[in-house]
Design a protein around this motif. Structure first.
Motif, PDB file in Angstrom:
ATOM      1  N   LEU A  32      37.554  46.207  35.418  1.00 11.11           N
ATOM      2  CA  LEU A  32      37.767  46.065  33.977  1.00 11.11           C
ATOM      3  C   LEU A  32      39.113  46.648  33.556  1.00 11.11           C
ATOM      4  CD1 LEU A  32      34.194  46.905  32.617  1.00 11.11           C
ATOM      5  CD2 LEU A  32      35.271  44.656  32.870  1.00 11.11           C
ATOM      6  N   GLN A  33      39.513  47.740  34.188  1.00  8.18           N
ATOM      7  CA  GLN A  33      40.827  48.323  33.899  1.00  8.18           C
ATOM      8  C   GLN A  33      41.935  47.345  34.264  1.00  8.18           C
ATOM      9  OE1 GLN A  33      41.629  52.069  35.932  1.00  8.18           O
ATOM     10  NE2 GLN A  33      43.811  51.588  35.990  1.00  8.18           N
ATOM     11  N   LEU A  34      41.795  46.690  35.434  1.00 10.28           N
ATOM     12  CA  LEU A  34      42.802  45.722  35.870  1.00 10.28           C
ATOM     13  C   LEU A  34      42.849  44.517  34.933  1.00 10.28           C
ATOM     14  CD1 LEU A  34      44.854  45.219  38.127  1.00 10.28           C
ATOM     15  CD2 LEU A  34      43.057  44.039  39.405  1.00 10.28           C
ATOM     16  N   GLU A  35      41.693  44.082  34.449  1.00 10.80           N
ATOM     17  CA  GLU A  35      41.659  42.956  33.516  1.00 10.80           C
ATOM     18  C   GLU A  35      42.365  43.304  32.208  1.00 10.80           C
ATOM     19  OE1 GLU A  35      37.639  40.477  34.789  1.00 10.80           O
ATOM     20  OE2 GLU A  35      37.563  41.863  33.091  1.00 10.80           O
ATOM     21  N   ARG A  36      42.173  44.534  31.720  1.00  9.72           N
ATOM     22  CA  ARG A  36      42.846  44.943  30.485  1.00  9.72           C
ATOM     23  C   ARG A  36      44.361  45.003  30.676  1.00  9.72           C
ATOM     24  NH1 ARG A  36      38.378  48.553  30.201  1.00  9.72           N
ATOM     25  NH2 ARG A  36      39.675  50.187  31.134  1.00  9.72           N
ATOM     26  N   GLU A  37      44.789  45.522  31.821  1.00  7.39           N
ATOM     27  CA  GLU A  37      46.224  45.661  32.075  1.00  7.39           C
ATOM     28  C   GLU A  37      46.921  44.308  32.218  1.00  7.39           C
ATOM     29  OE1 GLU A  37      46.475  48.079  35.517  1.00  7.39           O
ATOM     30  OE2 GLU A  37      45.969  49.959  34.478  1.00  7.39           O
ATOM     31  N   THR A  78      35.372  31.239  32.468  1.00  7.45           N
ATOM     32  CA  THR A  78      36.663  31.763  32.018  1.00  7.45           C
ATOM     33  C   THR A  78      37.297  30.773  31.052  1.00  7.45           C
ATOM     34  OG1 THR A  78      36.988  32.868  34.158  1.00  7.45           O
ATOM     35  CG2 THR A  78      38.920  32.596  32.764  1.00  7.45           C
ATOM     36  N   PRO A  79      37.655  31.190  29.832  1.00  8.39           N
ATOM     37  CA  PRO A  79      38.307  30.272  28.885  1.00  8.39           C
ATOM     38  C   PRO A  79      39.574  29.666  29.475  1.00  8.39           C
ATOM     39  CG  PRO A  79      37.626  32.298  27.788  1.00  8.39           C
ATOM     40  CD  PRO A  79      37.418  32.524  29.248  1.00  8.39           C
ATOM     41  N   ASP A  80      39.893  28.457  29.046  1.00 10.12           N
ATOM     42  CA  ASP A  80      41.032  27.721  29.606  1.00 10.12           C
ATOM     43  C   ASP A  80      42.350  28.466  29.444  1.00 10.12           C
ATOM     44  OD1 ASP A  80      39.274  25.756  30.304  1.00 10.12           O
ATOM     45  OD2 ASP A  80      39.833  24.364  28.691  1.00 10.12           O
ATOM     46  N   GLU A  81      42.477  29.256  28.374  1.00 10.75           N
ATOM     47  CA  GLU A  81      43.753  29.936  28.118  1.00 10.75           C
ATOM     48  C   GLU A  81      43.867  31.289  28.827  1.00 10.75           C
ATOM     49  OE1 GLU A  81      40.834  31.220  24.972  1.00 10.75           O
ATOM     50  OE2 GLU A  81      41.406  29.338  25.958  1.00 10.75           O
ATOM     51  N   VAL A  82      42.821  31.725  29.501  1.00  6.62           N
ATOM     52  CA  VAL A  82      42.836  33.034  30.165  1.00  6.62           C
ATOM     53  C   VAL A  82      43.247  32.870  31.629  1.00  6.62           C
ATOM     54  CG1 VAL A  82      41.437  35.018  30.873  1.00  6.62           C
ATOM     55  CG2 VAL A  82      41.071  33.953  28.628  1.00  6.62           C
ATOM     56  N   PRO A  83      44.281  33.583  32.082  1.00  3.16           N
ATOM     57  CA  PRO A  83      44.680  33.511  33.493  1.00  3.16           C
ATOM     58  C   PRO A  83      43.596  34.093  34.412  1.00  3.16           C
ATOM     59  CG  PRO A  83      46.413  34.486  32.142  1.00  3.16           C
ATOM     60  CD  PRO A  83      45.188  34.435  31.290  1.00  3.16           C
ATOM     61  N   ILE A  84      43.647  33.704  35.677  1.00  7.53           N
ATOM     62  CA  ILE A  84      42.704  34.201  36.679  1.00  7.53           C
ATOM     63  C   ILE A  84      43.486  34.904  37.785  1.00  7.53           C
ATOM     64  CG2 ILE A  84      41.103  33.532  38.520  1.00  7.53           C
ATOM     65  CD1 ILE A  84      40.006  31.380  36.743  1.00  7.53           C
ATOM     66  N   ALA A 237      54.173  41.677  44.504  1.00  6.18           N
ATOM     67  CA  ALA A 237      53.775  42.540  43.388  1.00  6.18           C
ATOM     68  C   ALA A 237      52.256  42.638  43.296  1.00  6.18           C
ATOM     69  CB  ALA A 237      54.357  42.012  42.082  1.00  6.18           C
ATOM     70  N   VAL A 238      51.659  43.321  44.245  1.00 10.48           N
ATOM     71  CA  VAL A 238      50.215  43.567  44.212  1.00 10.48           C
ATOM     72  C   VAL A 238      49.974  44.865  43.443  1.00 10.48           C
ATOM     73  CG1 VAL A 238      48.144  44.006  45.575  1.00 10.48           C
ATOM     74  CG2 VAL A 238      49.841  42.374  46.382  1.00 10.48           C
ATOM     75  N   PRO A 239      49.190  44.833  42.365  1.00  6.88           N
ATOM     76  CA  PRO A 239      48.958  46.057  41.583  1.00  6.88           C
ATOM     77  C   PRO A 239      48.341  47.172  42.432  1.00  6.88           C
ATOM     78  CG  PRO A 239      48.174  44.119  40.397  1.00  6.88           C
ATOM     79  CD  PRO A 239      48.509  43.668  41.783  1.00  6.88           C
ATOM     80  N   GLU A 240      48.729  48.387  42.120  1.00  7.77           N
ATOM     81  CA  GLU A 240      48.199  49.538  42.845  1.00  7.77           C
ATOM     82  C   GLU A 240      46.688  49.640  42.689  1.00  7.77           C
ATOM     83  OE1 GLU A 240      48.634  52.598  45.475  1.00  7.77           O
ATOM     84  OE2 GLU A 240      50.222  51.282  44.719  1.00  7.77           O
ATOM     85  N   ALA A 241      46.163  49.191  41.540  1.00  7.87           N
ATOM     86  CA  ALA A 241      44.718  49.246  41.317  1.00  7.87           C
ATOM     87  C   ALA A 241      43.957  48.393  42.324  1.00  7.87           C
ATOM     88  CB  ALA A 241      44.394  48.801  39.890  1.00  7.87           C
ATOM     89  N   VAL A 242      44.561  47.305  42.787  1.00 10.15           N
ATOM     90  CA  VAL A 242      43.909  46.457  43.787  1.00 10.15           C
ATOM     91  C   VAL A 242      43.781  47.203  45.116  1.00 10.15           C
ATOM     92  CG1 VAL A 242      44.127  44.321  45.131  1.00 10.15           C
ATOM     93  CG2 VAL A 242      44.672  44.327  42.690  1.00 10.15           C
ATOM     94  N   LEU A 243      44.818  47.923  45.495  1.00 10.49           N
ATOM     95  CA  LEU A 243      44.768  48.711  46.730  1.00 10.49           C
ATOM     96  C   LEU A 243      43.739  49.828  46.613  1.00 10.49           C
ATOM     97  CD1 LEU A 243      48.593  48.957  47.482  1.00 10.49           C
ATOM     98  CD2 LEU A 243      46.942  47.303  48.368  1.00 10.49           C
ATOM     99  N   GLU A 244      43.655  50.436  45.431  1.00 14.45           N
ATOM    100  CA  GLU A 244      42.640  51.461  45.223  1.00 14.45           C
ATOM    101  C   GLU A 244      41.238  50.861  45.298  1.00 14.45           C
ATOM    102  OE1 GLU A 244      42.769  54.765  44.893  1.00 14.45           O
ATOM    103  OE2 GLU A 244      44.909  54.644  45.368  1.00 14.45           O
ATOM    104  N   MET A 245      41.102  49.642  44.813  1.00 16.89           N
ATOM    105  CA  MET A 245      39.805  48.986  44.818  1.00 16.89           C
ATOM    106  C   MET A 245      39.319  48.724  46.249  1.00 16.89           C
ATOM    107  SD  MET A 245      38.706  45.687  42.535  1.00 16.89           S
ATOM    108  CE  MET A 245      39.652  46.347  41.169  1.00 16.89           C
ATOM    109  N   MET A 246      40.236  48.462  47.159  1.00 17.20           N
ATOM    110  CA  MET A 246      39.849  48.208  48.545  1.00 17.20           C
ATOM    111  C   MET A 246      39.186  49.433  49.181  1.00 17.20           C
ATOM    112  SD  MET A 246      40.451  45.091  49.307  1.00 17.20           S
ATOM    113  CE  MET A 246      39.900  44.800  47.622  1.00 17.20           C
ATOM    114  N   ARG A 247      39.525  50.612  48.684  1.00 15.92           N
ATOM    115  CA  ARG A 247      38.908  51.838  49.202  1.00 15.92           C
ATOM    116  C   ARG A 247      37.456  51.958  48.762  1.00 15.92           C
ATOM    117  NH1 ARG A 247      42.589  55.499  51.177  1.00 15.92           N
ATOM    118  NH2 ARG A 247      41.168  57.217  50.777  1.00 15.92           N
ATOM    119  N   LEU A 248      37.056  51.157  47.780  1.00 17.56           N
ATOM    120  CA  LEU A 248      35.676  51.167  47.313  1.00 17.56           C
ATOM    121  C   LEU A 248      34.819  50.143  48.042  1.00 17.56           C
ATOM    122  CD1 LEU A 248      36.334  51.513  43.476  1.00 17.56           C
ATOM    123  CD2 LEU A 248      35.820  53.314  45.128  1.00 17.56           C
TER     124      LEU A 248
END
Length: 291
Positions: A32-37, A78-84, A237-248
């Protein structure tokens, strides 16, 4: 004593369940944090060994029909205007399921970004090809998408028939070779379709040939530099949060860790000369004490 034994057994049985709930809660918060960012819908397709049972038995995972159903459901909601942003960490899996996910992503109107923190092989690469942009870590890897038939590479089957000649090969293997030829052509056309209008026709054909013709072994890691050479839209440009998520998404617990390191920044060991230079000068002793 009997009550204590029962309490200990109950704690041992409940510990994996509680631990899994805590992991899922932490994953959800970070997602959810990554989605907000990023202002996007984040979908994770992560396959690792995890302790699913109460006895801690690991279960190997790969892309299957259930994954396809769940990912497609998330895309449709996912709405059409929202990126994935789809996070891919997988050894691959069923071609059918991978193609279903890839085609659903390719049809999404807004921008689709594939984030590859470590590796997305085979079917994972097929899904990444449907994205408008691929972001890979410096040491991450994609993989060839050449089809496999009965444990053999389809391209290898065709080369074996070509070298041996039709007369010296039994009928079953000739049938396998015919299926291999169809599988390669089908997958090559699918890759061209996934690349769609985002690439020139000649470049899409070139990328499809590079990835499907069997020039590499199926487990060959295609690096960031090679992906750029092939012509895919790729960045790092992989967000740092994604790397942190892999630890979970931990591997099952083992008796001893195979990788160990200190979390502190290492300090250089001072040599004798530099230590002497930094030492304060000693006070001069009185003359009577020297005597």
């Amino acid at each position: 004593m009997f009550d204590i034994v029962w309490i200990v057994l109950l704690v041992m049985l409940l510990q994996p369940v509680v631990q899994r709930r805590l992991l899922m809660s932490a994953r959800r918060r970070l997602r959810l944090q990554l989605e907000r960012e990023r202002g996007s819908r984040v979908i994770l397709l992560v396959h690792r060994q995890e302790t699913f049972s109460l006895f801690g038995l690991p279960l190997m995972r790969y892309i299957d029909i259930q994954d396809a159903e769940e990912v497609i459901h998330a895309i449709r909601n996912t709405p059409d205007e929202v990126p994935i942003d789809i996070v891919l960490h997988t050894p691959g899996g069923l071609a059918l399921a991978s193609l279903q996910i890839a085609r659903a992503l390719a049809r999404h109107p807004a921008k689709v970004t594939a984030l590859v923190p470590h590796y997305a092989m085979s079917g994972g690469t097929l899904i990444a090809l449907a994205a408008d942009q691929i972001e890979m870590c410096e040491h991450a890897a994609l993989g060839p998408v050449d089809p496999q038939l009965g444990g053999y590479s389809a391209a290898s089957v065709l080369r074996a028939v070509e070298r041996q000649g039709d007369r010296s090969i039994d009928t079953d293997f000739l049938i396998l070779a015919d299926q291999a030829e169809m599988a390669i052509e089908q997958l090559r056309r699918s890759v061209v379709q996934l690349l769609g209008d985002r690439y020139r026709d000649d470049l899409a054909e070139l990328i499809a040939d590079e990835l499907s013709r069997g020039q590499w072994t199926h487990d060959y890691p295609i690096t960031l530099e090679e992906v750029e050479r092939i012509g895919l839209h790729v960045g790092s440009a992989v967000p740092e949060a994604v790397l942190e998520m892999m630890r979970l998404y931990p591997q099952p617990a083992r008796g001893l860790r195979s990788v160990e390191y200190s979390g502190r920044r290492p300090m250089a060991e001072p040599d004798a000369d530099s230590e002497a230079e930094r030492a304060p000068p000693r006070a001069r002793e009185p003359a009577d004490q020297q005597r």
